[in-house]
Enzyme design. Structure first.
Site, PDB file in Angstrom:
ATOM      1  N   HIS A  43       4.061   4.756  -1.105  1.00 44.15           N
ATOM      2  CA  HIS A  43       3.535   4.932   0.250  1.00 44.15           C
ATOM      3  C   HIS A  43       2.530   3.815   0.515  1.00 44.15           C
ATOM      4  O   HIS A  43       2.168   3.087  -0.402  1.00 44.15           O
ATOM      5  CB  HIS A  43       2.850   6.298   0.376  1.00 44.15           C
ATOM      6  CG  HIS A  43       1.669   6.416  -0.537  1.00 44.15           C
ATOM      7  ND1 HIS A  43       1.776   6.893  -1.821  1.00 44.15           N
ATOM      8  CD2 HIS A  43       0.372   6.064  -0.381  1.00 44.15           C
ATOM      9  CE1 HIS A  43       0.590   6.857  -2.408  1.00 44.15           C
ATOM     10  NE2 HIS A  43      -0.287   6.348  -1.558  1.00 44.15           N
ATOM     11  N   HIS A 130      -0.507  -2.463   2.027  1.00 44.29           N
ATOM     12  CA  HIS A 130       0.355  -2.861   0.916  1.00 44.29           C
ATOM     13  C   HIS A 130       1.031  -1.638   0.302  1.00 44.29           C
ATOM     14  O   HIS A 130       0.525  -0.525   0.408  1.00 44.29           O
ATOM     15  CB  HIS A 130      -0.454  -3.606  -0.152  1.00 44.29           C
ATOM     16  CG  HIS A 130      -1.489  -2.740  -0.794  1.00 44.29           C
ATOM     17  ND1 HIS A 130      -2.703  -2.482  -0.197  1.00 44.29           N
ATOM     18  CD2 HIS A 130      -1.480  -2.052  -1.959  1.00 44.29           C
ATOM     19  CE1 HIS A 130      -3.404  -1.681  -0.969  1.00 44.29           C
ATOM     20  NE2 HIS A 130      -2.682  -1.393  -2.045  1.00 44.29           N
TER      21      HIS A 130
END
EC number: 3.1.4.58
Length: 189
Positions: A43, A130
């Protein structure tokens, strides 16, 4: 007092997870001592909240919903291998974001503002969206091989994901690693 570690994150598509796993296999050839992220745990973290009570999760969910509805849904592209603090001294390995990064940062900021209003201040660090791939367990001589592979795959593309909702998760540390439980959604406007 009953508390749960919580965070807010954006999910990515199964295709992005599959491609990220392809990159992990390439990087794992370095034989560096890395704890790789399992596909089901992939995630993009928007906000880490730490230990919260069940009552606080309700306020957190409402704040996340208010922030998310301020931003229209959009697509973002996951691409570009890198590391924190930098590629020469990797500690956390990641895939970055190319298309949609500015809108992603706007969404994170909108949610963070709402969280700050209820007592969860933003961190001082600049937000860098990220997808974490792994964390270095300990430095070994193979780390140099990993650094070279990261440079070689600096333009790796994992694909496009839609940003339609942020999710609120509870995190429980288990022997095999963290287990995440979905406890709420915050749909984008």
């Amino acid at each position: 007092m009953n508390v749960t570690r919580c965070f807010i994150a954006m999910a990515v598509t199964d295709e992005v997870k599959r491609r990220a796993q392809d990159l992990i296999r390439l990087l794992a050839a370095s034989e560096a001592d890395v704890k790789w992220v399992e596909p089901e745990n992939m995630h993009i973290t928007l906000s880490f909240l730490g230990d919260v009570t069940p009552e606080e999760t309700v306020d957190i969910s409402r704040a996340a919903m208010r922030g998310a509805e301020r931003v229209a849904s959009f697509d973002f592209t996951i691409a570009g291998a890198g590391a924190f603090p930098d590629i020469e001294r990797p500690r956390t390995l990641w895939l970055g974001m190319t298309q949609g990064e500015e809108r992603f940062c706007d969404m994170q900021h909108a949610i963070a503002e709402e969280l700050a209003d209820i007592g969860y201040p933003e961190t001082a660090r600049k937000f860098h969206p990220h997808l974490s791939l792994g964390r270095i367990k300990r430095p070994t001589p193979q780390l140099k091989n990993l650094t070279e592979l990261l440079k070689e795959h600096a333009h790796f593309e994992a694909g496009v994901s839609p940003a339609m909702e942020a999710s609120i998760y509870a995190s429980q540390l288990e022997r095999r690693g963290p287990k995440y439980t979905l406890i709420g959604h915050a749909e984008l406007g």
